[in-house]
Design an enzyme around this catalytic site. Sequence first.
Site, short mmCIF file in Angstrom:
data_model
loop_
_atom_site.label_atom_id
_atom_site.label_comp_id
_atom_site.label_asym_id
_atom_site.label_seq_id
_atom_site.Cartn_x
_atom_site.Cartn_y
_atom_site.Cartn_z
CD GLU B 49 -2.19 1.46 2.83
OE1 GLU B 49 -2.00 0.57 3.69
OE2 GLU B 49 -2.70 2.55 3.11
CG ASP B 53 -0.06 6.87 -1.18
OD1 ASP B 53 -0.98 7.48 -1.75
OD2 ASP B 53 0.71 7.40 -0.37
CG ASP B 122 -5.87 1.13 3.42
OD1 ASP B 122 -5.74 2.30 3.02
OD2 ASP B 122 -6.05 0.83 4.61
CD GLU B 125 -3.60 4.21 -1.49
OE1 GLU B 125 -3.84 5.42 -1.70
OE2 GLU B 125 -3.26 3.78 -0.36
#
Lengths: 236, 236
Positions: B49, B53, B122, B125
């Site tokens: 994650e 991101d 989450d 990502e």
Amino acid sequence: MSVDSFKQYLNQTFAISFDNETLLLEALTQRNYLNEHPDETGRDYQRLEFLGDAVMQETVAEYLFRRYPKWHEGQLTEMRIAMVQTRSFAHFARQVRLNEAIRLGKGEEMNGARDRDSLLEDIWEAFIGALYLDQGADTVKRFLDATLFAAVDTDFFDHFIDFKSRLQEKLQANGPVDIDYNTISETILADNSTCFEASVSLDDRELARGTGKSIKDAEKAAARKALNSLEDDTTE
Amino acid sequence: MSVDSFKQYLNQTFAISFDNETLLLEALTQRNYLNEHPDETGRDYQRLEFLGDAVMQETVAEYLFRRYPKWHEGQLTEMRIAMVQTRSFAHFARQVRLNEAIRLGKGEEMNGARDRDSLLEDIWEAFIGALYLDQGADTVKRFLDATLFAAVDTDFFDHFIDFKSRLQEKLQANGPVDIDYNTISETILADNSTCFEASVSLDDRELARGTGKSIKDAEKAAARKALNSLEDDTTE
């Protein structure tokens, strides 16, 4: 330094040479400079800054992800925040002489913008955006290997990390504990500066010692060492 | 849906097939699932994650930068914020059925975490992070072309942008002005829903009209149209 001299410097120092020099020029140009030079047809650095900001975030995140395979996301995030921030980018913008090459408006020049961290951060990001568009992700990585990433192997980014809070969080994870810092010695060095040594203890048991030019620095170094030994099985 | 079924779905729908399936598994695994399955040796999604991101930020920024060469950085930033946010990522996580494939702890399953936007963000990502590591930046772009970027051509992201405030900022840039919204008509459609038409005026001069299922939506559509006509020379 003229943009031409900066191009020469880039080539000699980093073996980087822009194919599209308009991109480099754009990254180095502040808005009021354009207002004062109506004959210039180019743009200012702000769009490239938008792109370069994201390129920096991604490149740094990937670097940390690959370099520290055992770090959890909290440690990765803390280090990324330390690396990707105004003071850090301004430092490296000066290191690679971007500050000397910015094309500034007269008012900004008078106000000292050329040495202002916030402008240098913007120009660093814009330069990275231009380099990414012109030479691709691999060249950006190579450039960062020689600058930002090289500093990871020194204690440069330690200044930005609050090791004492980090140690406290770690030690108090399972309930309150007694953490103490003590100054152990104070030595006057040959150059007349002072070197402090401090220790950090947990419930009266010494965890680590550190040295520094101030008591604060020595305590921070001790906290860092204590953390490193505690995290031995979760770090690199 | 089992992870195997999800792999099949990915292959059939997006022609994506992971080389390292451990990465896909990691992206789909929540921490408490691992606590409940001590025989599993893998990790949870959180490191992926962290990477994903940053990959999302970069890929979206580059997409917008290239697609809208005339937008200034403020417009680019506003659109990036609309695209890169919890509700957006949760929507696309559901669209590509990631929600069905998450390996959740029992407590989280009971608490309805499988349909919680924050978890879906989450996982989205983490999945992008895994896809990036396994298949590279080009495959990530291709996957986003079929999902997130395709939605740019619909009005999907309009919901996240406050066009009325944006119009007001633009019109008031040089001092106070009088901006008015009026409801022009209200039509009952065949399906018994209502369609409103609203206009926006500047100092009693009508700038644009818009329609929507509520007065608010109609005013927003009018503001969007007015903005588009005002920005004609600075947009795409």
